[in-house]
Design an enzyme around this catalytic site. Structure first.
Site, PDB file in Angstrom:
ATOM      1  N   LYS A  64       0.831  -1.191   0.000  1.00 49.74           N
ATOM      2  CA  LYS A  64       0.000   0.000   0.000  1.00 49.74           C
ATOM      3  C   LYS A  64       0.874   1.253   0.000  1.00 49.74           C
ATOM      4  O   LYS A  64       1.814   1.375   0.790  1.00 49.74           O
ATOM      5  CB  LYS A  64      -0.915   0.005   1.228  1.00 49.74           C
ATOM      6  CG  LYS A  64      -1.961  -1.097   1.215  1.00 49.74           C
ATOM      7  CD  LYS A  64      -2.987  -0.896   0.116  1.00 49.74           C
ATOM      8  CE  LYS A  64      -4.059  -1.969   0.141  1.00 49.74           C
ATOM      9  NZ  LYS A  64      -5.114  -1.751  -0.866  1.00 49.74           N
ATOM     10  N   LYS A 102     -12.957  -8.655  -7.726  1.00 42.81           N
ATOM     11  CA  LYS A 102     -13.307  -9.124  -6.392  1.00 42.81           C
ATOM     12  C   LYS A 102     -14.728  -9.668  -6.438  1.00 42.81           C
ATOM     13  O   LYS A 102     -15.639  -9.009  -6.944  1.00 42.81           O
ATOM     14  CB  LYS A 102     -13.190  -7.981  -5.375  1.00 42.81           C
ATOM     15  CG  LYS A 102     -11.762  -7.426  -5.299  1.00 42.81           C
ATOM     16  CD  LYS A 102     -11.619  -6.297  -4.303  1.00 42.81           C
ATOM     17  CE  LYS A 102     -10.165  -5.830  -4.242  1.00 42.81           C
ATOM     18  NZ  LYS A 102      -9.950  -4.722  -3.288  1.00 42.81           N
TER      19      LYS A 102
END
Length: 352
Positions: free
Chosen positions: A113, A220
């Site tokens: 991240k 997803k």
């Protein structure tokens, strides 16, 4: 077209078979310290409804469609029995990197991240540098900015981070227009651009592929309405895909693993190891990586763990009320389209 599904189970059936759980994280991730989820026992096995709390009912309805798809419809035939997965490194300090990565046994790829609010590019550089040191020269590093940069910031950051041999950069900018622009600017560097939010939060999840704004799609299962709906998008997109999780319990992870198991070409390690970020789970055998892979199976609920991790009464009530509101949205979709998936996933325009 998206597979036609059987009629919706009743709201009463869902609620009677639902448990709301609250699972602490080992490290703050995506601004979350505790992950809440509704676990529902369906005829095909346990399933999960866990849209993030800030999502509205319309957006959350795709997540409920996914839960029903996984709990009430058989999964498509599998092409593989295990899935290679990446480690996920939150926006932690350099000194914390090793402890986080130790939870991902055997993973050869790390998703890191970056562009975290309140942090600087120097913080990103230190985190990525330490991860590369620990991973070695042969491992793969991918970055995820969650749309946190504008085009100029993204170009500057990618230049600064390119020395660490990046596999790709995920959602460097928020809009599809900006993704297209940054892809043009960094194409000469040979660093692919991946799209996540521009797929799962878009009215048309195929727009980013149609406009040539990404090299890779991150898909997803829950946000895209379930395995069957997501497979439909993958088949029409014509781009390599990475199946990823949405910080779910091992039940939600299993949904993603079944999706990944159905995709013929799986070129990249998948982001399905985030159960390693939870301090506990709802199964005695959580889907954490071994040898860099997770199995494709339906975990058995551990009812003692479900009770132990039950949400506080006010949160239990909040989620049950939310499920009822979202069910009403989904029921409207089902009556108008004959499908449980979000209309955007099956809209004729998305097939162009």
């Amino acid at each position: 077209m998206t597979q036609m599904l059987r009629p919706l189970p009743t709201l009463t059936e869902l609620l009677e078979n639902a448990s709301v759980v609250s699972l602490p994280l080992t490290t703050r991730f995506r601004g979350v310290d505790v992950r809440e989820a509704v676990i529902i026992r369906g005829p095909e096995g346990a399933t999960e409804f866990s849209p993030f709390v800030e999502y509205g009912d319309e957006e959350a309805a795709a997540w409920l469609a996914a839960a029903i798809d996984f709990g009430w419809a058989p999964a498509p035939p599998r092409l593989r029995d295990s899935i290679p997965v990446n480690a996920t490194l939150p926006a932690v300090g350099e000194s914390e990197v090793e402890a986080v990565l130790d939870r991902y046994q055997g993973c050869r790829t790390i998703k890191i991240k970056v562009a975290e609010r309140g942090q600087t590019l120097d913080d990103d550089l230190a985190r990525v540098h330490r991860a590369r040191q620990l991973l070695g020269s042969e491992g793969r590093i991918r970055l995820d900015a969650n749309g946190g940069w504008n085009v100029d910031e993204a170009e500057h950051a990618i230049h600064a981070l390119a020395e660490f041999d990046l596999e790709y950069v995920e959602q460097p900018c928020a809009s599809v227009d900006d993704l297209w622009e940054i892809r043009q600017r960094v194409k000469y560097m040979g660093i692919p651009v991946a799209a996540d939010e521009s797929v799962r939060k878009a009215d048309d999840p195929l727009d980013v592929a149609r406009r040539g704004a990404a090299d890779v799609l991150v898909v997803k299962a829950q946000p895209l309405g379930g395995i069957h709906s997501a497979l439909d998008i993958v088949n029409r997109a014509g781009l390599p895909v990475v199946v990823s999780s949405a910080l779910e319990t091992s039940i939600g992870i299993a949904m993603g693993a079944h999706l990944a198991a159905c995709i013929p070409e799986l070129e990249y390690d998948c982001g399905l190891a985030t159960a390693a970020l939870l301090t506990t789970d709802v199964t005695a055998d959580p889907l954490v990586p071994t040898g860099g892979r997770i199995p494709v199976l339906r975990p058995e609920l551990d009812e003692a763990l479900v009770r132990q991790n039950g949400a506080a009464p006010d949160r239990d009530e909040w989620w049950r009320e939310r499920l009822g509101r979202v069910y009403a949205v989904l029921e409207g979709w089902s009556q108008s389209t004959g499908r449980h998936a979000a209309p955007a996933a099956a809209a004729p325009a998305a097939a162009e």
